[in-house]
Scaffold this motif. Structure first.
Motif, PDB file in Angstrom:
ATOM      1  N   THR A   2      34.736  38.547  51.714  1.00 34.94           N
ATOM      2  CA  THR A   2      34.670  38.476  50.043  1.00 34.94           C
ATOM      3  C   THR A   2      33.078  39.500  49.507  1.00 34.94           C
ATOM      4  OG1 THR A   2      33.775  37.327  48.722  1.00 34.94           O
ATOM      5  CG2 THR A   2      36.912  37.933  48.591  1.00 34.94           C
ATOM      6  N   HIS A 105      35.422  42.651  41.508  1.00 37.40           N
ATOM      7  CA  HIS A 105      35.393  42.400  43.031  1.00 37.40           C
ATOM      8  C   HIS A 105      35.123  40.451  42.901  1.00 37.40           C
ATOM      9  CE1 HIS A 105      35.669  46.234  44.826  1.00 37.40           C
ATOM     10  NE2 HIS A 105      35.349  46.700  43.615  1.00 37.40           N
ATOM     11  N   ASP A 108      35.379  33.897  45.825  1.00 35.80           N
ATOM     12  CA  ASP A 108      36.721  32.845  46.413  1.00 35.80           C
ATOM     13  C   ASP A 108      36.673  31.757  45.559  1.00 35.80           C
ATOM     14  OD1 ASP A 108      36.727  34.136  50.284  1.00 35.80           O
ATOM     15  OD2 ASP A 108      37.932  34.908  48.228  1.00 35.80           O
TER      16      ASP A 108
ATOM     17  N   TYR B  35      45.857  42.299  41.018  1.00 33.13           N
ATOM     18  CA  TYR B  35      44.927  42.113  41.351  1.00 33.13           C
ATOM     19  C   TYR B  35      45.946  40.412  42.558  1.00 33.13           C
ATOM     20  CZ  TYR B  35      40.930  43.132  39.384  1.00 33.13           C
ATOM     21  OH  TYR B  35      40.265  43.859  38.471  1.00 33.13           O
ATOM     22  N   GLN B  37      46.009  37.650  44.355  1.00 30.19           N
ATOM     23  CA  GLN B  37      45.607  35.684  44.590  1.00 30.19           C
ATOM     24  C   GLN B  37      46.615  34.976  46.077  1.00 30.19           C
ATOM     25  OE1 GLN B  37      44.342  33.118  40.866  1.00 30.19           O
ATOM     26  NE2 GLN B  37      42.990  33.177  42.233  1.00 30.19           N
ATOM     27  N   GLN B  44      42.428  39.311  44.980  1.00 26.19           N
ATOM     28  CA  GLN B  44      41.677  40.521  45.666  1.00 26.19           C
ATOM     29  C   GLN B  44      41.966  42.154  44.824  1.00 26.19           C
ATOM     30  OE1 GLN B  44      44.076  40.617  49.453  1.00 26.19           O
ATOM     31  NE2 GLN B  44      43.036  42.771  49.821  1.00 26.19           N
TER      32      GLN B  44
END
Lengths: 115, 111
Positions: A2, A105, A108, B35, B37, B44
């Motif tokens: 990411t 955005h 993690d 999103y 996940q 994401q």
């Protein structure tokens, strides 16, 4: 991978410890967010920073203390946490500041366990 | 305040299409997001649509918006086992500065 980087990935701490979570982005985004997520639940917003200033605090207990040293970095300082604070802590960023509604955005996350 | 609702579970066979549904309540102009996940990961961003649009397509993903019913759907064509994850719908009203998330739909893809 990411574009929002969070460290550490895992953290175990006692209730009397002081630790910090870190978040970094280099996308030029001007809004940054902290979320708390319990297993199988949606993320819960904690704080929003806009142009490095705190713009939203969702009534988070003072044992969580956010800090935004510059436009790329966001920290979450932890002190005297409780076992119920164990969760995944997610950082996010979005383009534009103010009360923007741009896509966020996410990193993690840091998996935090309180003993 | 805003409320976003999703069904909690969906199971499909590999190669079939998946349709994940979401309803929202805010009546102002808003962005609506999907999103994904996966276990042990963050969220994401898959796609998003503004409330003045009806449809958006991006490769295997199609988003449909029914503004009258405040109903949003995400269609995944040719679903693969790698699509197994939790899918969150979220709305961000203009000038709100924050998003409201649904509870997430767990998609299971069986071989």
């Amino acid at each position: 991978d990411t574009e929002v980087t969070q460290t550490p990935k895992h953290l175990v701490m006692g209730m009397t410890n002081k630790k910090s979570l870190k978040c970094e982005q280099h996308m030029g985004h001007r809004a940054m967010y902290w979320y708390k997520q319990k297993a199988k639940k949606p993320p819960e917003l904690m704080f929003v920073y806009s142009y490095e200033k705190l713009s939203i605090n969702e009534s988070v207990p003072s044992r969580f203390s956010p800090e935004c040293p510059n436009s790329s970095l966001l920290n979450l300082h932890l002190h005297a946490l409780q076992p119920e604070d164990s969760a995944l802590y997610l950082c996010a960023s979005s383009q534009g500041g103010g009360k923007n509604n741009q896509p966020q955005h996410f990193g993690d996350g840091t998996r935090l366990s309180i003993l | 305040g805003e409320d976003v609702e999703q069904s909690l579970f969906l199971s499909v066979r590999e190669g079939d299409s998946s349709v994940i549904n979401c309803t929202y309540t805010d009546s102002s102009s808003t962005y609506l997001y999907w999103y994904k996940q996966e276990p042990g990961a963050g969220l994401q961003l898959l796609t998003y649509i503004f409330s003045n649009m009806d449809m958006k397509q991006d490769q295997r993903l199609t988003v449909l918006l029914n503004k009258k019913d405040k109903h949003l759907s995400l269609r995944i064509a040719d679903t693969q086992t790698g699509d197994s994850a939790i899918y969150f719908c979220a709305e961000t009203p203009t000038n709100a500065g924050k998003s409201t998330f649904g509870d997430g739909t767990t998609l299971t893809v069986k071989p």
